[in-house]
Scaffold this active site. Structure first.
Site, PDB file in Angstrom:
ATOM      1  N   ASP A   2       6.254  13.994 -15.200  1.00 31.38           N
ATOM      2  CA  ASP A   2       7.661  14.180 -15.546  1.00 31.38           C
ATOM      3  C   ASP A   2       8.509  12.993 -15.086  1.00 31.38           C
ATOM      4  O   ASP A   2       8.250  12.411 -14.038  1.00 31.38           O
ATOM      5  CB  ASP A   2       8.177  15.468 -14.902  1.00 31.38           C
ATOM      6  CG  ASP A   2       9.517  15.896 -15.455  1.00 31.38           C
ATOM      7  OD1 ASP A   2       9.814  15.565 -16.616  1.00 31.38           O
ATOM      8  OD2 ASP A   2      10.276  16.547 -14.721  1.00 31.38           O
ATOM      9  N   ASN A   4       9.791  10.326 -17.314  1.00 31.60           N
ATOM     10  CA  ASN A   4       9.758   9.076 -18.079  1.00 31.60           C
ATOM     11  C   ASN A   4      11.144   8.683 -18.593  1.00 31.60           C
ATOM     12  O   ASN A   4      11.557   7.526 -18.485  1.00 31.60           O
ATOM     13  CB  ASN A   4       8.802   9.200 -19.267  1.00 31.60           C
ATOM     14  CG  ASN A   4       7.361   9.335 -18.851  1.00 31.60           C
ATOM     15  OD1 ASN A   4       7.004   9.050 -17.719  1.00 31.60           O
ATOM     16  ND2 ASN A   4       6.522   9.783 -19.774  1.00 31.60           N
ATOM     17  N   ARG A  15      14.395   5.510 -24.064  1.00 32.76           N
ATOM     18  CA  ARG A  15      13.435   6.478 -23.545  1.00 32.76           C
ATOM     19  C   ARG A  15      11.988   6.095 -23.866  1.00 32.76           C
ATOM     20  O   ARG A  15      11.087   6.342 -23.076  1.00 32.76           O
ATOM     21  CB  ARG A  15      13.740   7.876 -24.102  1.00 32.76           C
ATOM     22  CG  ARG A  15      15.011   8.488 -23.532  1.00 32.76           C
ATOM     23  CD  ARG A  15      15.306   9.850 -24.160  1.00 32.76           C
ATOM     24  NE  ARG A  15      14.287  10.837 -23.847  1.00 32.76           N
ATOM     25  CZ  ARG A  15      14.291  11.590 -22.746  1.00 32.76           C
ATOM     26  NH1 ARG A  15      15.246  11.446 -21.837  1.00 32.76           N
ATOM     27  NH2 ARG A  15      13.343  12.487 -22.552  1.00 32.76           N
ATOM     28  N   HIS A  19       8.334   6.213 -21.727  1.00 28.73           N
ATOM     29  CA  HIS A  19       7.076   6.825 -22.147  1.00 28.73           C
ATOM     30  C   HIS A  19       5.943   5.800 -22.138  1.00 28.73           C
ATOM     31  O   HIS A  19       4.808   6.127 -21.771  1.00 28.73           O
ATOM     32  CB  HIS A  19       7.236   7.440 -23.536  1.00 28.73           C
ATOM     33  CG  HIS A  19       8.173   8.607 -23.572  1.00 28.73           C
ATOM     34  ND1 HIS A  19       8.105   9.650 -22.662  1.00 28.73           N
ATOM     35  CD2 HIS A  19       9.221   8.911 -24.402  1.00 28.73           C
ATOM     36  CE1 HIS A  19       9.055  10.534 -22.924  1.00 28.73           C
ATOM     37  NE2 HIS A  19       9.734  10.109 -23.970  1.00 28.73           N
ATOM     38  N   LEU A 113     -16.209  11.924 -14.984  1.00 25.45           N
ATOM     39  CA  LEU A 113     -14.886  12.528 -14.796  1.00 25.45           C
ATOM     40  C   LEU A 113     -14.541  13.322 -16.034  1.00 25.45           C
ATOM     41  O   LEU A 113     -14.718  12.836 -17.161  1.00 25.45           O
ATOM     42  CB  LEU A 113     -13.820  11.453 -14.554  1.00 25.45           C
ATOM     43  CG  LEU A 113     -12.349  11.902 -14.625  1.00 25.45           C
ATOM     44  CD1 LEU A 113     -12.023  12.837 -13.455  1.00 25.45           C
ATOM     45  CD2 LEU A 113     -11.410  10.700 -14.615  1.00 25.45           C
TER      46      LEU A 113
END
Length: 230
Positions: A2, A4, A15, A19, A113
């Site tokens: 949370d 960005n 924005r 991101h 992973l």
């Protein structure tokens, strides 16, 4: 992951710049998790509520997802990362579905992973979809109501193949789960960090793990649980 947009705003940037920086933080986090030997990493990439954002931002986010898979899939595969997705796939654009399926298929046999990407995911939606599937199974006679347990219910969730998370980390200073793994996180340890996601790095991950290791986990009992691995 949370913060960005707020990270970008604080720097006078659009924005989308936030991101993009968030994708780079994701790359670094996946590498660090692999280096630390963490077997499971789940990231909240796009929630089922994010569709309410402006269309231009949705297009940017989907474009970044496509870029991440196309650019990073070969590297993830080479590093032995297995990619899986949780979330509703119905209604997704065909190109997005195909990319997700390609990533899952290519990395299916990898073991170093497990990277679980929560995309078009919302925990309440997940629980409702699971409940609907159980109701259909009961109506068809393949399940008896008395056979429904916490364990059997969990097999209908998107995360039926994923162990419950030991640790949930949220960035940006918000103190809530925001519809993320509500069932699975019942006994997870929570760490809330003030930094925005683009500023999350190895030091922040290690700090969260250190906090986790200092806690006693009782799972509702009296005696602390031992030997719980990330």
């Amino acid at each position: 992951m949370d913060g960005n947009g707020r990270w970008a705003k604080a720097r006078g940037l659009p924005r989308i710049a936030g991101h993009r920086a968030g994708v780079e933080a994701l790359r670094q986090t996946v590498r660090t998790a692999g280096d630390l030997g963490i077997p499971w990493l789940t990231v909240y990439a796009f929630s089922s509520e994010n569709w309410s954002r402006p269309q231009s931002e949705i297009s940017d986010l989907l474009g970044l997802l496509k870029t991440f898979i196309r650019r990073d899939l070969a590297e993830l595969h080479k590093a032995g990362v297995r990619v899986r997705m949780i979330g509703a796939r119905e209604g997704l654009a065909k190109d997005i579905r195909l990319l997700i399926e390609e990533a899952e298929s290519l990395t299916a046999d990898n073991t170093s992973l497990n990277l679980v990407i929560a995309f078009n995911y919302g925990s309440r939606d997940e629980i409702v979809r699971a409940t609907r599937s159980i109701a259909e199974a009961v109506a068809a006679g393949s399940i008896r109501p008395e056979d429904i347990t916490q364990e059997s219910f969990a097999t209908f969730l998107d995360t039926h193949f994923v162990p419950d998370p030991d640790l949930i980390i949220r960035t940006s200073g918000e103190l809530r789960l925001s519809n993320f793994l509500l069932w699975q996180g019942a006994y997870s340890e929570l760490v809330f960090l003030p930094c925005y996601w683009p500023d999350f790095g190895k030091a922040e991950l290690l700090g969260a793990i250190k906090s986790f290791e200092a806690r006693e986990r009782r799972f509702g009992g009296v005696t602390p649980a031992r030997d719980v691995a990330l």
